[in-house]
Design an enzyme around this catalytic site. Structure first.
Site, PDB file in Angstrom:
ATOM      1  N   LYS A   1     -86.655  72.946 -52.713  1.00 20.50           N
ATOM      2  CA  LYS A   1     -86.979  71.657 -52.100  1.00 20.50           C
ATOM      3  C   LYS A   1     -87.166  71.793 -50.592  1.00 20.50           C
ATOM      4  CE  LYS A   1     -84.620  69.222 -55.791  1.00 20.50           C
ATOM      5  NZ  LYS A   1     -83.354  68.667 -56.306  1.00 20.50           N
TER       6      LYS A   1
ATOM      7  N   GLN B   1     -77.348  66.919 -55.074  1.00 14.79           N
ATOM      8  CA  GLN B   1     -77.700  67.900 -56.092  1.00 14.79           C
ATOM      9  C   GLN B   1     -76.672  67.855 -57.216  1.00 14.79           C
ATOM     10  OE1 GLN B   1     -80.592  69.820 -55.943  1.00 14.79           O
ATOM     11  NE2 GLN B   1     -80.054  70.201 -58.079  1.00 14.79           N
TER      12      GLN B   1
ATOM     13  N   ASP C   1     -84.442  59.871 -55.517  1.00 15.86           N
ATOM     14  CA  ASP C   1     -84.368  60.321 -56.911  1.00 15.86           C
ATOM     15  C   ASP C   1     -84.625  59.169 -57.877  1.00 15.86           C
ATOM     16  OD1 ASP C   1     -84.032  63.061 -57.174  1.00 15.86           O
ATOM     17  OD2 ASP C   1     -81.888  62.980 -56.713  1.00 15.86           O
TER      18      ASP C   1
ATOM     19  N   PRO D   1     -92.845  76.511 -69.445  1.00 15.29           N
ATOM     20  CA  PRO D   1     -92.765  75.700 -68.220  1.00 15.29           C
ATOM     21  C   PRO D   1     -94.150  75.431 -67.633  1.00 15.29           C
ATOM     22  CG  PRO D   1     -92.287  77.993 -67.732  1.00 15.29           C
ATOM     23  CD  PRO D   1     -92.489  77.931 -69.223  1.00 15.29           C
TER      24      PRO D   1
ATOM     25  N   GLY E   1     -95.277  72.278 -66.782  1.00 18.59           N
ATOM     26  CA  GLY E   1     -95.790  70.945 -67.074  1.00 18.59           C
ATOM     27  C   GLY E   1     -95.137  69.890 -66.211  1.00 18.59           C
TER      28      GLY E   1
ATOM     29  N   THR F   1     -80.350  20.508  -8.503  1.00 18.81           N
ATOM     30  CA  THR F   1     -79.397  19.427  -8.298  1.00 18.81           C
ATOM     31  C   THR F   1     -78.103  19.825  -9.007  1.00 18.81           C
ATOM     32  OG1 THR F   1     -79.903  18.235 -10.323  1.00 18.81           O
ATOM     33  CG2 THR F   1     -81.318  17.780  -8.409  1.00 18.81           C
ATOM     34  N   PRO F   2     -77.017  19.106  -8.769  1.00 21.17           N
ATOM     35  CA  PRO F   2     -75.773  19.430  -9.495  1.00 21.17           C
ATOM     36  C   PRO F   2     -75.888  19.247 -11.006  1.00 21.17           C
ATOM     37  CG  PRO F   2     -75.279  18.137  -7.542  1.00 21.17           C
ATOM     38  CD  PRO F   2     -76.771  18.122  -7.687  1.00 21.17           C
TER      39      PRO F   2
ATOM     40  N   GLY G   1     -78.354  20.477 -12.785  1.00 21.67           N
ATOM     41  CA  GLY G   1     -79.123  21.582 -13.358  1.00 21.67           C
ATOM     42  C   GLY G   1     -80.510  21.102 -13.743  1.00 21.67           C
TER      43      GLY G   1
ATOM     44  N   SER H   1     -81.940  27.210 -18.588  1.00 21.90           N
ATOM     45  CA  SER H   1     -81.580  27.785 -19.891  1.00 21.90           C
ATOM     46  C   SER H   1     -82.411  27.163 -21.004  1.00 21.90           C
ATOM     47  CB  SER H   1     -80.089  27.567 -20.171  1.00 21.90           C
ATOM     48  OG  SER H   1     -79.286  28.237 -19.234  1.00 21.90           O
TER      49      SER H   1
END
Length: 948
Positions: free
Chosen positions: A61, A105, A128, A274, A276, A380-381, A383, A387
């Site tokens: 492999k 394995q 697998d 073998p 195949g 300003t205070p 905001g 955000s």
């Protein structure tokens, strides 16, 4: 001799087909690598013990992988390994995003549970095809497994390569194993064959085999199916491999199948044994690995856009009502959309997670996405919704423009949350969710910072106390006690010895003079620079006296508290780039001066390791989401008026990689996403520090800056009445007044100019309120463009979420695309300039001060810092957010004023010095009516009430 009417069957030559498959795979891997240079398929094979046959298979492999461009890793484990240790290896490999296929394995030693091992492999890496999830999906018509088992897949591939029709045929499968029989039967069924499964217990099996147009035999019994059972012209796939005695062979045996060799005289096609099915099994394994690697690469190349639709209401409910009504995605789903590996995030409940810095290693070769910083005018205070714009713009890019988009914001401090400002998760339909978690404890980062900071304070005072009451010998015996007759230096002590130029590692070999230098820091009580912190607005802790207890008699001293987010450790968190970097920064923090004027660091105190332990989880940014399902990193929380006011570098870096482009591919407007990061308060504070501190440390370059403005704030700067939290706004703010607005525009003009000074193009986001008139919004838009803004766009993010900022998102996208072609970004000053010159550069170029005055204390500090070599760092100005000057009452765009510097402090761990301008406090106080009056919990449901 064959019958002319019934010629010998054609060979289903697995060896030839497998070679063809391998060649195709090699070409596919090579072609994919040309387009995507970082593409690297990888298979890991785990072998327990040293069985010779298993080792042969592993080598085969490995060789096959090398031929087609697959990286192969062989993990050899001892035969006596315990199940738990093997599980740990599998867990590591499962969570390694560089691995695309895993095989164990078989067989494994008897003391291990084979079924458990097979099912411990992640189904997405089970090349697998043995995992129950993969086999289970075979039986469903509506779903597909990640992988088909290799041997059955090889059988089907042979049928396809030889153009043998399957649909409508009678197929008989002899054998029902999970590895071959059962899956090949289900695969044939999916190809519309009529399938009969036989096994050793099947009655009259011969009669059933005689009906087979396609016969697959995998029963594991030598020549079980006889020649005369074969239907004339049938297709025979013989999976068996059995050793049969043969004295004519050198080995004494030869390989035969589960079907008699005479079958070739009756069948139309037959697999040799073998040569195949065997070669096809390995070929299909390789095919599965390549398929997995391509699938993973294509999935991870872009963020999955899965918006969470909003149901808008008019009038707009409270923030917490909106947040409660919108069900967020599970954090595991969001992590999957971002292609985060399982080991790269750790859930904190259902909707929050920590993301590890491992992402940066995995995506180190990827190009960054577009980088956008959101700042604002002098607020300003109340905001001005910076955000909200940050979150809403991200939602617009993500949910409306269908572009990968990440917001990076700071964690709110509980000081303003319970004090004057309230929550800081955005607002209206542009919020981070769950907002209650974000505004309270979240994942405990600020608590960790508080604990670490105060541990330093306790350690400094304790060291001063013990040095004041003990001789050198007593100190040495207690710092390096004998254990079983031997003394040892801790690692932190060895680092201190190295700084002192002492290379000895055996405590017993230090001279009396060396012992004295080692144990005695000789702290000057009046030069202890480290203050304690608390994450609460508490004005009575600004100045305190400690050491009043009888046990500390004669050692009392004045000190004070700062708010936790102003701690140097918070700055270290925000500016660090890795865990080793954070440890180094924590170690070099200066906590005091000795009586000889020498700096004393956390490394000298021996506390660096403990601080790193307290902060090791806090370094990982917290993953959350917006109401519309776009990802958000919440990390670090330094204020911009008394600290550097930006979220963390690591959060920005991870986000930029997650929305970026794989290495080798061009970054375009179509394939790169966006990271929207927020800089605190106005551009004179947060943005200036973003440029000169954060970008200098990170090396990141912004593509665009968004300046948030409101009609309300501009009118205030034009001379409008005071804006006071808790009091109704004056009529000047709720009625059209173009003259007042135009006069106050000078403040916004100054911010646009400042952003341009460092080579960044500014986009003005007008955060519109219902009382703003079309004429007022159009006036701001026109004046902003005339002042040099790239664009100016009214938004309705609070009322409409991302849909209220599509025009802003379009402008940002255009600006970013153009910036990539021609980016002129630069910092404002050279960090090697003298401290005074750097302060004056900011004061005169960004604030437009006429002069800067320094108190006697500030002058002495500058001289001291210069002597100590601390003058080669950037400057972090601590200044009011309400004015370009140090006087919060001086609105608009003042010029020619004097900027007073009353004190200056050094943050060597963070990597800057910070002057205190005017009366700026580092621990806010509570107002007469704090926000905590409105905060409570519903004792029936457990819901938080009144947070915002």
């Amino acid at each position: 001799m064959s019958d002319p009417e019934h010629p010998i069957a054609a060979r289903l030559d697995g060896k030839a087909v497998s070679e063809q498959v391998r060649q195709e795979l090699a070409e596919k891997v090579a072609d994919f690598k040309k387009l995507h240079p970082t593409f690297a398929p990888k298979l890991v094979a785990i072998q327990v013990g040293e069985r010779s046959d298993s080792s042969v298979y592993i080598r085969q492999k490995s060789k096959a992988c090398k031929e087609i461009g697959i990286e192969f890793e062989h993990v050899q484990l001892p035969e006596d390994i315990q199940q738990s240790s093997l599980d740990a290896h599998l867990d590591r490999i499962n969570n390694d995003p560089a691995v695309h296929g895993i095989i164990v394995q078989l067989p494994v030693p008897d003391h291990l549970n084979t079924k458990h091992i097979v099912h411990s492999i992640c189904p997405e890496k089970d090349v697998d095809g043995f995992h129950a999830e993969n086999i289970g999906h075979l039986s469903k018509r509506a779903t597909e497994p990640f992988f088909y088992s290799c041997t059955p897949l090889g059988c089907i591939e042979l049928l396809k390569r030889y153009n043998i029709p399957v649909a409508g045929k009678n197929a008989v499968v002899v054998g029902r194993s999970d590895i071959v029989g059962a899956p090949v039967a289900m695969m044939l069924t999916k190809l519309d064959a009529t399938v009969t499964v036989c096994h050793s217990k099947t009655s009259d099996i011969e009669a059933k085999v005689r009906e087979a147009d396609i016969l697959v035999v995998a029963i594991g019994k030598l020549e079980f199916v006889k020649t005369d059972w074969i239907k004339q012209g049938a297709v025979v796939i013989d999976v068996g491999m059995n050793a049969k005695d043969d004295p004519t062979k050198k080995s004494g045996y030869r390989w035969v199948g589960d079907v008699e060799a005479g079958a070739k005289e009756r069948a139309s096609y037959v697999t040799p044994v073998p040569g195949g099915v065997g070669p096809m099994t390995v070929a299909m394994l390789l095919s599965n690995v390549v398929t997995s690697a391509v699938r993973h690469f294509e999935a991870s190349a872009s963020v999955a856009i899965v918006p969470n639709p909003l149901t808008l209401q008019d009038p707009v409910p409270s923030d917490i009502a909106i947040a409660s009504a919108q069900k967020p995605k599970l954090i595991t789903q969001l992590a999957n959309e971002l292609n985060l590996a399982h080991a790269e995030f750790e859930p904190y409940g259902k909707h929050t997670a920590k993301v590890t810095l491992d992402v940066l290693d995995r995506l180190k070769d990827s190009s960054n996405g577009h980088y956008v910083v959101v700042t604002g005018i002098s607020p300003t205070p109340l905001g001005e919704g910076k955000s909200t714009v940050t979150i809403g713009l991200t939602q617009a890019l993500y949910a409306n423009l269908k572009r990968p988009a990440f917001a990076c914001v700071r964690q709110p401090s509980q000081g303003p949350t319970f004090g004057i400002k309230g929550g800081a998760a955005g607002g209206g339909y542009s919020q981070v969710t769950p907002m209650t978690s974000m505004n309270l404890h979240l994942t405990g980062d600020i608590h960790a910072i508080t604990a670490a900071n105060n541990l330093v304070a306790a350690a400094v005072d304790a060291r001063f106390f013990h040095e004041s009451t003990q001789t050198d010998t007593q100190l040495f015996n207690r710092l390096c006690p004998k254990k079983k007759g031997t003394r040892h230096f801790a690692d932190a002590m060895l680092r201190r010895l190295n700084r002192l130029g002492i290379t000895k590692t055996d405590p017993e070999k230090l001279t009396t003079e060396e012992i004295s230098r080692f144990v005695r820091l000789d702290i000057d009580k009046d030069k202890i620079m480290w203050r304690r912190v608390i994450d609460t607005n508490d004005r009575f802790l600004r100045e305190i006296t400690i050491g009043e207890a009888a046990t500390e008699r004669g050692m009392a001293r004045k000190t004070g508290f700062d708010i936790s987010v102003a701690s140097e450790i918070m700055a270290v968190l925000a500016l660090t780039t890795s865990l080793p970097d954070m440890r180094e920064r924590l170690g070099r923090m200066v906590v005091a001066l000795s009586k000889q004027g020498e700096p004393i660091t956390c490394d000298d105190i021996g506390i660096t390791g403990a601080l790193t332990v307290l902060m090791k989880d806090a370094i990982n940014p917290t993953l959350m989401q917006t109401l519309e399902g776009s990802p958000v990193f919440v990390h670090a929380g330094p204020f911009a008026n008394i600290a550097h006011g930006n979220s963390s570098i690591v959060a920005d870096r991870i986000a930029l990689k997650l929305v970026g482009v794989p290495a080798g591919e061009p970054v375009t407007a179509e394939n790169a996403g966006y990271v929207v990061t927020e800089a605190g308060f106005g551009a004179d504070i947060g943005f200036e520090k973003f440029v000169n501190i954060k970008c200098r440390a990170s090396g990141l370059v912004p593509d665009a800056a968004v300046i948030v403005a409101t009609v309300r704030a501009l009118k205030m700067h034009g001379g409008g009445p005071d804006v006071v939290p808790g009091k109704p706004l004056a009529d000047a703010y709720t009625q059209e007044n173009l003259e007042l607005l135009e006069k106050g525009f000078a403040n916004l003009r100054r911010h646009i100019e400042n952003v341009g000074k460092v080579g960044v193009r500014a986009i003005v986001a007008i955060n519109a309120f219902s009382t703003d008139t079309p004429a007022e919004l159009e006036l701001i838009r026109r004046l902003a463009r005339e002042a040099g803004a790239y664009d100016a766009v009214p938004t309705q993010l609070w009322a409409k979420g991302g849909a209220g900022a599509t025009e802003l998102a379009d402008a940002v996208a255009r600006c970013c695309s153009e910036a990539r072609q021609n980016n002129n970004f630069h910092v404002l000053y050279d960090h090697n300039l003298p401290i005074k010159d750097k302060i004056e550069a900011i004061a005169k170029q960004f604030y437009r001060a006429g002069s800067v005055s320094f108190s006697e204390e500030a002058q002495l500090k500058i001289e001291q810092f210069t002597r100590s070599g601390w003058d080669k760092m950037p400057v972090c100005m601590a200044k009011t957010q309400y004015s370009f000057s140090a006087d919060p009452a001086l609105k608009g765009a003042p010029e020619g004023f004097d900027l007073p510097i009353r004190d200056i402090r050094a943050s060597l761990g963070a990597g800057f010095v910070y002057p205190l301008c005017g009366a700026m406090q580092t621990l806010p106080g509570l107002p007469t009516r704090p926000c905590f009056y409105d905060i409570d919990v519903d004792t029936e449901t457990g819901d938080v009430l009144g947070l915002f």
